[in-house]
Each structure stands twice: as structure tokens, then as C-alpha cells.
Scaffold this active site. Structure first.
Site, short mmCIF file in Angstrom:
data_model
loop_
_atom_site.label_atom_id
_atom_site.label_comp_id
_atom_site.label_asym_id
_atom_site.label_seq_id
_atom_site.Cartn_x
_atom_site.Cartn_y
_atom_site.Cartn_z
N ARG A 1 0.85 -1.18 0.00
CA ARG A 1 0.00 0.00 0.00
C ARG A 1 0.89 1.24 0.00
O ARG A 1 1.61 1.47 0.95
CB ARG A 1 -0.90 -0.01 1.24
CG ARG A 1 -2.09 0.93 1.13
CD ARG A 1 -2.85 1.01 2.44
NE ARG A 1 -2.09 1.75 3.41
CZ ARG A 1 -2.16 1.57 4.72
NH1 ARG A 1 -2.95 0.67 5.23
NH2 ARG A 1 -1.41 2.30 5.54
N HIS B 1 -4.26 4.28 4.41
CA HIS B 1 -5.39 3.34 4.34
C HIS B 1 -6.62 4.08 3.82
O HIS B 1 -7.25 3.66 2.86
CB HIS B 1 -5.67 2.73 5.71
CG HIS B 1 -6.97 1.99 5.77
ND1 HIS B 1 -7.16 0.82 5.09
CD2 HIS B 1 -8.14 2.28 6.39
CE1 HIS B 1 -8.41 0.40 5.30
NE2 HIS B 1 -9.02 1.27 6.08
N TYR C 1 3.10 4.57 11.47
CA TYR C 1 3.39 3.15 11.66
C TYR C 1 4.09 2.47 10.48
O TYR C 1 4.67 1.41 10.65
CB TYR C 1 2.11 2.38 12.03
CG TYR C 1 1.00 2.49 10.99
CD1 TYR C 1 0.95 1.64 9.90
CD2 TYR C 1 0.01 3.47 11.11
CE1 TYR C 1 -0.05 1.76 8.95
CE2 TYR C 1 -0.99 3.59 10.17
CZ TYR C 1 -1.02 2.73 9.10
OH TYR C 1 -2.00 2.84 8.17
#
Lengths: 315, 424
Positions: free
Chosen positions: A217, A221, A230
Site C-alpha cells: 500500500r 489506508h 506506523y
């Protein structure tokens, strides 16, 4: 793929300007989605997206972008695709589209309809009960369905190693009596071949296939997420060197089929199309109480009270 | 007419946001999707792009102020004839229930605005370059196919500023710099009289320093080494034709030396957990914090997994982190996880200092300014370039013998930096 990424960037800005709602950028998934769409037959096959795919599904009709725009501005009609467009509405609840896809595929065999269904989901969804129940049923029924797991290494902020102890997600296919295929999801040709083969098998009565397309990714998100908290910077940097768009572009440049000018033209065209789709979406009439319109044929007493209160301007 | 841009709910159910930094000022000309402001919510820090092209009429709040969702963020004259736009259809997440205006004035479709006609032709990378260089693409003549503006056109373009009219506003470019060698901004030490709430970066620095100062019993050991070979080494390395060579600085050399010493003495890479102390934590990785002064204050970006980096890679990583720090482009990940910090306080000319150990670490290395000073060599006083070094250590974890031994290990490698090439 370039069109999808260009439009995703514009949609991100529209969200930051308060003009559309929360959405999930496609960055990093372009090859998986676009190549899958190209391996399928839009007149016979179905696609059940999750929520990250629509911008790369234009092969299934220009309506997909229009619907996606309506959806993003919060218009209920955004979930109502015209019958000619074989794309299901976006699914935000994790993995619930997978049983739908198996049921749809089974129904097509019962009605002797030639075609397959392809359902998109992610590494996180592969831990949901719905995935396991649907995969099991698909194996038993030999349903013509392609379970396409785009493993992008992150379920929001949960890394893959906390998601599963299994070596690969494709391994799960064994338990359901179907072939499991693991491919490089940044390689558009590999995606096309895998989907093409799975589709042929399904059409020949061979039943379902689980495809694990390994990607990374490249963005957040969703617009409500801050991945810099993170995602290790060096991992992201490494993944960017494997960008599906740049890989295909390099290949096509070598063949003399792609250059900077073509890319600029595609980007400009994509930007125009997304702007026009947005303008059309916001020009659609939207009743203040439209949110209640598609829940029940007749409002329940509580909903009727809420609808009335909303129209009165009460809190 | 003024386009009113209200603070949107950019997360899911946010109430308010803090204005961290404005990238534009009143009178600036902005293009659509140009970054206007950085805001901080309880979820993340985000840049908000302009919904329209036009001239900035007013800013809704000062830096450091908080705005509630729905309050006016900025007003931009978009040159349109009809009044506003600002309230198109309400965004779904903003939920303007009961707002009589919302939903009633949708913009008609088929307006002339489109990406191809409104913007000069240029690839996205070229646009980014132009934005970073402060060049308005509308002022650049394209030499590419069909008049497309190339990166070279941007590089060749003069810095903009039309003779009259408002000045185009863009974000500051990031410049590669030696850590600390950049002159600090003229705002250093400036603040109007009055009481200023301690917030933002200053507030974070204050809390960290109080914790470090009150919880960590510091000891410092100092030395001053003959830097003749170091200076020579640096000159010769920088002339090498290989990536990273041009970024090699005494700081980068010291970082490699420190990483090497930390591998030999893992305790110095550790820290004491708790107050006054519950456990000694020895991390698996060596992550070097590099203290960098920026216009906005002190930040400490981190070179992760620095334990086995060669000199050239280390130099490149430090240069890019420091450049990002100056440009305000560091991510949270860039700032997290340091196990040991190096501060190049000498870039401002100092000789000795007593640097404070950041909470969560056990030691800090300080570098003074390299300058020609008297050195005793075999009974004679000679003028030689020398480098003062300081090691600050947490005395709960590190006693004088370890502090001295560790400092000696670093100093030995700085006296003869060839060690670092022979055995990284």
C-alpha cells in the site's frame, strides 16, 4: 493505471477541501485492479469491489467513475449501478462482499449464464469469518468465482505478520479444495495471466481460484489515516521502487508504446474526466432526508420520527 | 467573489484542528490544489489544498490558534461573478444538518473550468519542482513537445515576482545542507513582549527537556583531538566520484565512528526505563538521532539501522534527513526510535557544551567546532586543527570508566578515520 492514480490524487485533495467524504486511495493497487478488469469480460463477468478499486475499473463502463463520485459526496444513488454495468456497489463492511460473490457465481451456474464473478478483498479481510465460510462454500459448489486477495501488507495499521501465522495467504486455498495462486501484484502481466487462467478454469466447470496478489500500500489506508505513524519509511521507500505503474511504464517505453508526452496527455484527460464527474455529481439533486430512502420500503416508526425531525431542522 | 473555504472534517468525526503553519499570506495568488495550510488534528497533521485558484483575501486564524470544523479557514477571490461557492453541497462527513443553505446551491455542471485549459502543460514531477523552486509555471515558456514545460525550463527560469501585482506564493524549497552549517533565520531570539502559551514544537521540546533534566543524572566527559587527518580525509573523500561522497561531513564521519563504538559497547546504546529506574533496555538496533536546528526549532531526525551503514550511505541519509527537517517535511517515523543522539553544536562555533540526553536514551555525543588551536607535539607547540568532543551519559547506566572508554573509541576513529573505511 495512470488515470486511476491521477484521479486518486485529485480525490484526495477534494477530501481535504471538505468536498467529498472519507475514501481509500488506490495507490499501489493499480496493476491488480486494472489488469484484472482487462482479463475479464465486462458483458458477462461480474466484479465485486471492496472500496479501493473503482478508479481502475473503467473498462466496466464510464458509469463506474460517475457512481463512485456520487458515492463519495454521500449520494445514495452512488450505490445503484445501472443494470448494464456488472459492478457491485462498494462494500465498506469487511469481507461481506465475498459471500455475495459466491452466491452470485452459484446463481449464474444455476441459470446457465456464462461468466464468472471476481471479488476483491485484502489481507485483513482474509481473517474474517465471511472469507472462510464463503471460500468453503465456493469449493463445495464449484462456483465460478475468483477470490482476489490484494495483500498490501497492512490492514489499516496491522502488519501482515500480526494478521496471520501462515506463510502465504494463497496457502489457505488448500483447505477449501481450490487452487491457490500467489503472484506479484505489481506485475500487470502476471495479474492478467493469473486471472485469465482462473477465469478459463471457472468457465470450464473447474470451480473457484484463490489469487493472492502481493503488493504494497503506497498511500494511506484512507483519508482518515496517518500511515507515517506506523509504516517504516524504508519499507515504503523500497516499495516505491517497485511501483506497478513505473514497472509497466518502463516495459512499454522499451517497446516504444509509451512516453512522457503520452503520460501527460493521459493525466490531463484523467483530470478533466474526474473534474467533470465531480461537477455532474454535485449537480445531482439530493434531498436532505435521502439518507433514509433505501433502508426499508416503509419507514419504521422511529425512522419516520427521525426523518421528520431532520426536515424540521431539529437536532 | 470570495470563495469561503471552511475547515472541513478531514478525519472521521473531528471537532477542531490547530493551525500549525500557513503557506500563503493575504494577497498571494494561489492555484487550485496548492497547499494552503498545515493543520494538526488529534489524528494527524495534514496539508489542506486550495479548492479554487485566486487571490487570498483573508486568513481565518493565526498559527497556533484552534479552529472548529465549519469555521472559516480562508477566503479566496476566485474571480467568479456569482457569490459563492463556499457552501456547495455539504460534504457527507461534515453533516450540516439543518443548514438552510446547504444542498440548495449546487454549482451548475458544464462550467469551463478544466485541468487542461486552466493549467500550463507540464508533467507532475515538473510541477512539483516548480512549486519547490517558487516558480510560477504561468510565467515559464515551455520548450518541450507542444509547448510542454520541462524540468530544465523550470531550472532555467528566473525566480518569479512580476514587476507589479501580487507575488505568487509557494512553499520553501528544501535545500541540501551540511547539518548546522546553514545560517539560522533572522527570527532567532525574536518574540513580541507579552505572555505566549507554550505549544507546538516549543512545547514538545520543553516537556522533553524537563523530563531529561529531572530524571537523568548526567555526567559529561570531554576531549579535544588533533583533527589534521580528519580534515584531510574529508577533503579526499569528498573528491571521490561516487554517490554520497559530496555529503561526507565531520558529522557523518562521527556518526559512523559512533555506530562502530555502539556496536562494541551495546550498553551505551541502551537506556534506563522508568523513574527512578525499573529496567535497563538494550535495543537490537542502533538508531542515531541527528540534532538539527531549523527555523522552527530543534528537531532530531533519526537514521534508522545505522549500525552497519558505510560512510557514504550514512552521509546521504543524514543530508536528506537534515534537508527534510529544514523544509518541514519530516514524517513521524523519521523522528521516532532514536537510541543515541549526536549534536553538532559546534556548527555555530562552540567549543565545549554539556548536551542533555533525550528521554529514552542513555548517552549523547556532542561535536564542537573544528578550528586551528595550539597543540603540543613532541615537546613543541604547533597550530593544528582540533575537534572538541563531549560525551554525555546517564550515570544510572554508565559509569566513568565506560564513558571514558566509549569516548576514547570514538576519538581514536576520528583521529585516524581510515579505520572507518577499513572496517565499517
Amino acid at each position: 493505471m495512470v488515470e486511476a492514480r491521477t484521479q486518486a490524487a485529485r480525490l484526495w485533495n477534494l477530501q481535504r477541501q471538505g468536498q467529498v467524504g472519507t475514501l481509500a486511495p488506490i495507490d499501489g493497487h493499480e496493476a491488480v485492479v486494472a489488469a484484472t478488469a482487462h482479463a475479464l469480460d465486462p458483458t458477462h463477468d461480474w466484479i465485486l469491489p471492496q472500496y479501493r478499486e473503482p478508479l481502475a475499473l473503467q473498462r466496466f463502463g464510464p458509469e463506474v467513475l460517475e457512481q463512485y463520485m456520487l458515492y463519495n459526496i454521500g449520494h445514495p444513488d452512488g450505490s445503484r449501478f445501472p443494470p448494464s454495468v456488472r459492478v457491485a456497489p462498494l462494500q465498506i463492511s469487511l469481507a461481506t462482499q465475498i459471500p455475495h460473490a459466491v452466491g452470485l457465481a452459484w446463481g449464474m451456474t444455476l441459470q446457465d449464464e456464462p461468466g464468472v464473478t471476481t471479488v476483491f478483498f485484502g489481507d485483513g479481510s482474509s481473517s474474517e469469518g465471511d472469507f472462510h465460510e464463503a471460500a468453503n462454500l465456493a469449493g463445495v459448489l464449484k462456483a465460478p468465482v475468483i477470490l482476489l486477495c490484494a495483500n498490501n501488507q497492512w490492514a489499516i495499521s496491522t502488519p501482515l505478520h500480526q494478521q496471520t501465522a501462515a506463510e502465504t495467504l494463497a496457502d489457505r486455498a488448500v483447505g477449501y479444495g481450490m487452487p491457490g495462486v500467489r503472484i506479484d501484484g505489481n506485475d500487470a502481466a502476471a495479474v492478467f495471466d493469473a486471472v485469465d487462467e482462473a477465469r478459463q478454469r471457472a468457465l470450464d466447470g473447474g470451480g473457484p481460484t484463490l489469487i493472492e496478489a502481493v503488493v504494497y500500500r503506497l498511500g494511506a489506508h484512507t483519508t482518515a489515516d496517518d500511515p507515517t505513524r506506523y509504516v517504516p519509511a524504508e519499507d515504503l521507500e523500497a516499495a516505491r521502487r517497485d511501483d506497478p505503474i513505473e514497472r509497466l511504464a518502463d516495459h512499454l517505453v522499451g517497446l516504444g508504446l509509451w512516453d512522457d508526452e503520452t503520460r501527460s496527455a493521459v493525466e490531463a484527460e484523467a483530470m478533466t474526466r474526474v473534474d467533470e464527474a465531480f461537477e455532474r455529481a454535485i449537480a445531482q439533486p439530493l434531498a436532505t432526508d435521502a439518507i433514509f430512502d433505501h433502508c426499508f420500503a416503509t419507514d419504521t416508526p422511529r425512522m419516520a420520527r427521525q426523518r421528520a425531525a431532520l426536515l424540521d431542522g431539529a437536532p | 467573489m470570495a470563495h469561503v473555504f471552511r475547515l472541513p472534517d478531514i478525519g472521521e468525526g473531528l471537532d477542531e484542528a490547530e493551525i500549525v503553519e500557513w503557506f500563503v499570506a493575504i494577497g498571494d495568488v494561489v492555484v487550485r490544489d496548492q497547499a494552503l495550510v498545515e493543520v494538526l488534528t488529534d489524528k494527524a497533521s495534514s496539508e489542506l489544498p486550495s479548492p479554487v485558484a485566486g487571490t487570498v483575501l483573508s486568513l481565518g486564524a493565526a498559527e497556533g490558534a484552534h479552529l472548529r470544523v465549519g469555521e472559516v479557514l480562508i477566503e479566496i477571490d476566485d474571480g467568479s461573478e456569482t457569490a459563492n461557492a463556499g457552501v456547495r453541497r455539504p460534504p457527507p462527513a461534515a453533516g450540516s444538518v439543518g443548514d438552510p443553505v446547504s444542498g440548495s446551491t449546487p454549482r451548475p455542471s458544464g462550467t469551463q473550468r478544466s485541468a487542461t485549459t486552466a493549467r500550463p502543460k507540464a508533467a507532475p514531477a515538473t510541477r512539483r519542482l516548480a512549486l519547490q523552486s517558487g516558480i510560477d509555471l504561468n510565467t515559464v515558456t515551455g520548450t518541450g513537445p507542444a509547448g510542454r514545460i520541462t524540468a530544465d525550463d523550470v531550472r532555467n527560469a528566473e525566480t518569479p515576482v512580476p514587476a507589479s501585482g501580487p507575488k505568487p506564493s509557494t512553499r520553501l524549497a528544501s535545500r541540501p545542507v551540511d547539518a548546522g552549517s546553514q545560517p539560522l533565520s533572522s527570527t532567532l531570539g525574536q518574540m513580541p513582549s507579552g505572555r505566549h502559551p507554550l505549544r507546538g514544537l516549543r512545547g514538545v521540546v520543553a516537556r522533553n527537556m524537563v523530563q531529561a533534566w529531572t530524571e537523568i543524572p548526567h555526567i559529561h566527559t570531554m576531549d579535544e583531538l588533533d583533527a589534521s587527518l580528519l580534515v584531510d580525509f574529508r577533503i579526499r573523500v569528498r573528491s571521490m566520484d561516487r554517490p554520497g561522497a559530496a555529503q561526507v561531513t565531520p558529522l557523518a564521519i562521527a556518526a559512523v565512528a559512533a555506530a562502530r563504538a555502539l556496536r562494541r559497547f551495546p550498553v551505551v546504546n541502551g537506556h534506563v526505563e522508568g523513574h527512578p529506574g525499573d529496567a535497563i533496555v538494550i535495543p537490537e538496533e542502533i538508531n542515531l538521532g541527528i540534532a538539527a536546528a531549523t527555523g522552527r526549532g530543534l528537531v532530531v531526525p533519526v537514521v534508522h539501522n545505522a549500525g552497519t551503514l558505510d560512510l557514504f550511505t550514512m552521509a546521504e541519509r543524514i543530508a536528506s534527513l537534515v534537508a527534510a527537517a529544514r523544509a518541514g517535511d519530516l514524517t513521524t517515523a523519521d523522528l521516532a526510535g532514536a537510541t543515541f543522539t549526536i549534536t553538532n553544536y559546534g556548527s555555530l562555533g562552540g567549543r565545549f557544551a554539556t548536551p542533555i540526553i533525550p528521554p529514552g536514551q542513555g548517552a549523547i555525543l556532542g561535536l564542537g567546532a573544528i578550528a586551528e588551536r595550539p597543540v603540543a607535539v613532541e615537546g613543541e607547540v604547533l597550530a593544528r586543527p582540533t575537534l572538541p568532543v563531549v560525551l554525555g551519559a546517564d550515570h544510572r547506566l554508565i559509569d566513568g570508566d565506560l564513558a571514558e572508554t566509549f569516548r576514547r573509541a570514538v576519538v581514536d576513529d576520528l583521529i585516524e578515520p581510515l579505520h572507518l573505511l577499513i572496517e565499517a
